[in-house]
Design an enzyme around this catalytic site. Structure first.
Site, PDB file in Angstrom:
ATOM      1  N   ASP A 176       0.930  -1.077   0.580  1.00 51.56           N
ATOM      2  CA  ASP A 176       0.152  -0.118  -0.080  1.00 51.56           C
ATOM      3  C   ASP A 176       0.751   2.046   0.141  1.00 51.56           C
ATOM      4  OD1 ASP A 176      -1.863  -1.713   0.270  1.00 51.56           O
ATOM      5  OD2 ASP A 176      -2.076  -1.706   1.905  1.00 51.56           O
ATOM      6  N   TYR A 231       5.963  -9.968   6.840  1.00 54.87           N
ATOM      7  CA  TYR A 231       5.668  -8.778   6.909  1.00 54.87           C
ATOM      8  C   TYR A 231       6.202  -8.778   8.723  1.00 54.87           C
ATOM      9  CZ  TYR A 231       3.040  -8.185   3.086  1.00 54.87           C
ATOM     10  OH  TYR A 231       2.059  -7.828   1.798  1.00 54.87           O
TER      11      TYR A 231
END
Length: 472
Positions: A176, A231
């Site tokens: 993002d 992540y």
């Protein structure tokens, strides 16, 4: 009779082994000679299309006896290969010593001709200032600069830069706005000239860098062949400040708060319905079920006078905003704005209001291709996709480009502090009766929080950045 059959067989084999190799050699020599013909001297070819060029060239240059008809070629300008071909076609095969193709500059070998190959391109980048990874119209993204560098380096043609599907481009994960990646993999078809990586990096900004390019199978897809992804989320520990206390940058997380945070995060492990942790997914949508392999909360550390903590999560795949909402709900529970049981309720209730943590601290750490490596990594033709040999280079880039950017941006813009000021506006759950969950802090705090927020709206944004709700 057997002797007669044996003689006939020997004759057939003799004809095969003597005639076929000679014809193959003649065919190769003809092809080599045709490649030396100057097209500018053939007026007929200039007026015909590609198919007519080939047929005209063949009819003009070769007769049935195999002799070339174009005698205007300058003999002095012929290369060694051309002389050998000419002597052979004229019948002087005994004195002919044919050099191998590719041994002179006029005849590059097929191995020296660049062809587009299917590759896995490994890069890392700091997402600060970019509107995400995927290319978008009228905004700058990571792929915008990457594709531009590939084109300027001469490894993809212009039409592939404009239409990326022509080069089979695919990213392993979509990040993002503001999200960084210590390891991102793209699969595509491109040329592989010498010093390819250096040429690409010369045309990239400092916060984007290509580290490796490996040949892969034709059917390889960096997204579909990725087994799971890791992540990490880096954030200041003042995000866990109890709601009754004032939020300050010199806050240090307590052992009890750290223990609670780890307990809440462990509730995400396993397969759950994460429809409330993304956008546009219904509770009945089977694609909302995701598998979290592991999730860990590290030890706090101090950087630039501010205490930080890192949450690492490994999963099969993630939906849009999923990790940021997982972090957001965890912060809300630790602060006392939501009950611990609300995590389980988020998996079961059709609709729940869950805040989305800032994207600044999110980082794509690692990509795992275990199944691909097991099948193709040891076949002797393909390389394994693990990159342990450049681990130090990747860590160095992360330490120099990614972490400093995240920390300095947080110190300057205070994105987490601003986000905390709106955290109390989320409902998390609609009513206690609907969930059957006791929320002792919520009933006493909600009214004071909202009243305090209204009072401080007059003070302006700068004042509210430094002051958070205080309760007596």
């Amino acid at each position: 009779m057997h002797q007669e059959w044996l003689l006939k067989s020997c004759g057939a084999f003799s004809y095969f082994f003597e005639t076929i190799p000679r014809k193959l050699l003649r065919f190769q020599l003809q092809r080599a000679y045709l490649s030396t013909v100057d097209p500018s001297k053939l007026t007929v070819m200039e007026k015909s299309d590609e198919k007519q060029k080939a047929s005209t060239l063949e009819s003009r240059e070769w007769s049935k006896t195999g002799s070339p008809s174009n005698e205007s070629t300058d003999i002095k300008n012929l290369s060694d290969t051309q002389h050998a071909v000419k002597r052979t076609l004229e019948g002087d095969e005994r004195a002919c010593k044919v050099p191998k193709l590719g041994t002179d500059e006029h005849h590059p070998s097929p191995s020296n001709i660049l062809r587009k190959r299917k590759v896995a391109l490994l890069l890392a980048y700091s997402g600060s200032g970019y509107m995400g990874m995927q290319i978008q119209k009228d905004v700058t993204t990571i792929e915008t600069d990457l594709v531009s560098a590939l084109y300027k380096a001469g490894v993809i043609p212009e039409e592939h830069a404009e239409e990326m599907q022509k080069m089979k481009f695919q990213r392993a994960a979509r990040t993002d706005k503001g999200v960084s990646a210590a390891m991102q993999l793209c699969s595509l078809k491109m040329l592989l000239p010498e010093n390819c990586i250096e040429k690409i990096n010369e045309r990239l900004p400092a916060q984007i860098k290509v580290f490796s390019i490996k040949r892969v199978t034709q059917g390889f897809n960096s997204k579909n062949n990725c087994d799971n992804r890791t992540y990490s989320y880096l954030m200041p520990t003042y995000a866990f400040t109890p709601v009754e206390q004032n939020v300050t940058e010199d806050f240090k997380i307590s052992d009890d708060s750290l223990k609670l945070a780890r307990e809440v995060l462990s509730m995400f492990k396993g397969t759950h319905n994460f429809h409330n942790f993304t956008a546009g997914k219904k509770a009945t949508d089977p694609s909302a079920k995701r598998y979290i392999i592991d999730i860990q909360c590290g030890e706090p550390f101090v950087q630039e006078g501010l205490e930080f903590i890192t949450v690492t999560v490994r999963g099969q795949s993630f939906m849009l905003h999923q990790i940021r909402k997982m972090i957001g709900l965890t912060i809300a529970v630790v602060r006392g704005l939501a009950a611990k049981e609300s995590v389980q309720q988020a998996f079961e209730h059709p609709k729940m209001d869950i805040p989305k943590a800032p994207g600044l601290g999110l980082l794509l750490e690692k990509l795992h291709y275990d199944a691909y490596n097991k099948r193709y990594g040891k076949d002797g033709l393909h390389e394994t996709l693990d990159w342990e040999d450049i681990r130090m280079d990747l860590d160095k880039f992360k330490a120099e480009q990614i972490y400093p950017t995240i920390i300095q941006t947080e110190l300057k813009e205070k994105s987490m502090l601003q986000w905390l000021q709106t955290l109390h506006l989320h409902t998390f759950m609609q009513s206690e009766e609907e969930y059957g969950v006791e929320t002792p802090k919520l009933r006493d705090v909600w009214t004071k929080v909202k009243e305090f927020s209204k009072e401080k709206q007059v003070g302006g944004i700068k004042k509210r950045r430094k002051i958070s709700p205080r309760f007596n």
